[in-house]
Design a protein around this motif. Structure first.
Motif, PDB file in Angstrom:
ATOM      1  N   ASP A   4       0.854  -1.178   0.000  1.00 42.98           N
ATOM      2  CA  ASP A   4       0.000   0.000   0.000  1.00 42.98           C
ATOM      3  C   ASP A   4       0.893   1.232   0.000  1.00 42.98           C
ATOM      4  O   ASP A   4       2.012   1.193   0.496  1.00 42.98           O
ATOM      5  N   VAL A   5       0.392   2.322  -0.541  1.00 49.97           N
ATOM      6  CA  VAL A   5       1.142   3.568  -0.565  1.00 49.97           C
ATOM      7  C   VAL A   5       0.385   4.607   0.244  1.00 49.97           C
ATOM      8  O   VAL A   5      -0.831   4.746   0.117  1.00 49.97           O
ATOM      9  N   GLN A   6       1.107   5.323   1.077  1.00 52.80           N
ATOM     10  CA  GLN A   6       0.583   6.486   1.778  1.00 52.80           C
ATOM     11  C   GLN A   6       1.473   7.655   1.402  1.00 52.80           C
ATOM     12  O   GLN A   6       2.699   7.527   1.362  1.00 52.80           O
ATOM     13  N   ILE A   7       0.869   8.793   1.137  1.00 53.66           N
ATOM     14  CA  ILE A   7       1.622  10.002   0.845  1.00 53.66           C
ATOM     15  C   ILE A   7       1.519  10.898   2.068  1.00 53.66           C
ATOM     16  O   ILE A   7       0.413  11.179   2.543  1.00 53.66           O
ATOM     17  N   THR A   8       2.672  11.336   2.590  1.00 57.11           N
ATOM     18  CA  THR A   8       2.708  12.119   3.815  1.00 57.11           C
ATOM     19  C   THR A   8       3.129  13.550   3.520  1.00 57.11           C
ATOM     20  O   THR A   8       4.102  13.784   2.801  1.00 57.11           O
ATOM     21  N   ARG A  83      10.852  17.932  -3.948  1.00 57.63           N
ATOM     22  CA  ARG A  83      11.566  16.985  -4.806  1.00 57.63           C
ATOM     23  C   ARG A  83      10.588  15.963  -5.387  1.00 57.63           C
ATOM     24  O   ARG A  83      10.882  15.312  -6.378  1.00 57.63           O
ATOM     25  N   VAL A  84       9.427  15.832  -4.777  1.00 54.04           N
ATOM     26  CA  VAL A  84       8.339  14.974  -5.264  1.00 54.04           C
ATOM     27  C   VAL A  84       7.079  15.827  -5.210  1.00 54.04           C
ATOM     28  O   VAL A  84       6.891  16.599  -4.275  1.00 54.04           O
ATOM     29  N   HIS A  85       6.246  15.715  -6.217  1.00 55.98           N
ATOM     30  CA  HIS A  85       4.980  16.439  -6.181  1.00 55.98           C
ATOM     31  C   HIS A  85       3.886  15.594  -6.809  1.00 55.98           C
ATOM     32  O   HIS A  85       4.162  14.602  -7.476  1.00 55.98           O
ATOM     33  N   LEU A  86       2.645  15.999  -6.573  1.00 58.09           N
ATOM     34  CA  LEU A  86       1.500  15.312  -7.153  1.00 58.09           C
ATOM     35  C   LEU A  86       1.143  15.951  -8.480  1.00 58.09           C
ATOM     36  O   LEU A  86       1.157  17.175  -8.615  1.00 58.09           O
ATOM     37  N   ASP A  87       0.818  15.119  -9.470  1.00 55.81           N
ATOM     38  CA  ASP A  87       0.217  15.578 -10.719  1.00 55.81           C
ATOM     39  C   ASP A  87      -1.254  15.192 -10.642  1.00 55.81           C
ATOM     40  O   ASP A  87      -1.574  14.000 -10.525  1.00 55.81           O
ATOM     41  N   ILE A  88      -2.121  16.176 -10.700  1.00 55.16           N
ATOM     42  CA  ILE A  88      -3.554  15.930 -10.645  1.00 55.16           C
ATOM     43  C   ILE A  88      -4.033  15.843 -12.090  1.00 55.16           C
ATOM     44  O   ILE A  88      -4.054  16.828 -12.817  1.00 55.16           O
ATOM     45  N   GLU A 138      -0.120  25.702   1.800  1.00 58.72           N
ATOM     46  CA  GLU A 138       1.132  25.770   2.557  1.00 58.72           C
ATOM     47  C   GLU A 138       2.365  25.839   1.654  1.00 58.72           C
ATOM     48  O   GLU A 138       3.487  25.696   2.100  1.00 58.72           O
ATOM     49  N   GLY A 139       2.136  26.040   0.345  1.00 59.95           N
ATOM     50  CA  GLY A 139       3.249  26.252  -0.570  1.00 59.95           C
ATOM     51  C   GLY A 139       3.789  25.026  -1.269  1.00 59.95           C
ATOM     52  O   GLY A 139       4.757  25.124  -2.018  1.00 59.95           O
ATOM     53  N   ASN A 140       3.178  23.866  -1.071  1.00 61.05           N
ATOM     54  CA  ASN A 140       3.635  22.648  -1.758  1.00 61.05           C
ATOM     55  C   ASN A 140       3.233  22.686  -3.220  1.00 61.05           C
ATOM     56  O   ASN A 140       2.076  22.959  -3.544  1.00 61.05           O
ATOM     57  N   GLU A 141       4.204  22.417  -4.109  1.00 60.80           N
ATOM     58  CA  GLU A 141       3.927  22.423  -5.540  1.00 60.80           C
ATOM     59  C   GLU A 141       3.117  21.196  -5.939  1.00 60.80           C
ATOM     60  O   GLU A 141       3.306  20.118  -5.414  1.00 60.80           O
ATOM     61  N   PHE A 142       2.226  21.408  -6.904  1.00 62.60           N
ATOM     62  CA  PHE A 142       1.544  20.303  -7.569  1.00 62.60           C
ATOM     63  C   PHE A 142       1.181  20.779  -8.963  1.00 62.60           C
ATOM     64  O   PHE A 142       1.180  21.985  -9.236  1.00 62.60           O
ATOM     65  N   CYS A 143       0.942  19.845  -9.869  1.00 58.79           N
ATOM     66  CA  CYS A 143       0.616  20.196 -11.247  1.00 58.79           C
ATOM     67  C   CYS A 143      -0.796  19.771 -11.589  1.00 58.79           C
ATOM     68  O   CYS A 143      -1.256  18.705 -11.182  1.00 58.79           O
ATOM     69  N   LEU A 144      -1.453  20.605 -12.354  1.00 62.39           N
ATOM     70  CA  LEU A 144      -2.713  20.233 -12.990  1.00 62.39           C
ATOM     71  C   LEU A 144      -2.329  19.791 -14.391  1.00 62.39           C
ATOM     72  O   LEU A 144      -1.774  20.556 -15.167  1.00 62.39           O
ATOM     73  N   ASP A 145      -2.622  18.540 -14.681  1.00 57.88           N
ATOM     74  CA  ASP A 145      -2.155  17.904 -15.908  1.00 57.88           C
ATOM     75  C   ASP A 145      -3.345  17.348 -16.669  1.00 57.88           C
ATOM     76  O   ASP A 145      -4.234  16.799 -16.111  1.00 57.88           O
TER      77      ASP A 145
END
Length: 145
Positions: A4-8, A83-88, A138-145
């Motif tokens: 299982d994967v959890q993202i923290t 260094r890791v981000h979510l792509d939505i 809170e300033g965490n990068e993520f991409c809308l893809d």
């Protein structure tokens, strides 16, 4: 064996950031332990001081398909690029102007929830289909893809 994967997420306000990401991903707050109607009731019963009730939170997919997201309070703020981000993946299959218009609409929706825009990359075939980079509250990068 399956893992299982959890993202923290390290953050200052776990409840607020969990609520933001629940809206982004159509997730829900993880249910309290069996026998409790609310997390507050569970935490009080476990003897957790009220000052620590917002030290962590978690959200899960409504349909059970996807990783659990865990939010933990840390004393330091964000200081560098992720260094890791979510792509939505909000517009798979769309291309060109239609794709970018749909991404812009989603960016507007998320902006109303507290996200901010970092930059836009327009389509440049054959390698680039176009995306928007955003920051969560809170300033965490993520991409809308």
């Amino acid at each position: 064996m399956s893992n299982d994967v959890q993202i923290t997420f390290d953050c200052a306000d776990p409840a607020a950031l969990a609520a933001f990401w629940a809206e982004v991903l159509d997730y829900e707050r993880q249910a309290p332990p069996e026998g409790f109607d609310t997390w507050e009731a569970a935490l009080a019963a476990f003897g957790v001081p009220e000052s620590e009730w917002n030290s962590r939170d978690a959200i899960v997919p409504k349909d059970g398909d996807g990783p659990r997201l865990f939010f933990q309070q840390v004393p330091e703020g964000k200081t560098a690029k992720n260094r890791v981000h979510l792509d939505i993946r909000v517009v798979p299959g769309l291309e060109g102007d239609e794709r970018m218009a749909a991404l812009e609409a989603e960016a507007d929706r998320l902006g109303a929830l507290g996200a901010t825009r970092a930059y836009r990359v327009d389509p440049a075939p054959p390698m680039e289909v176009g995306f928007l980079t955003m920051h969560d509250p809170e300033g965490n990068e993520f991409c809308l893809d």
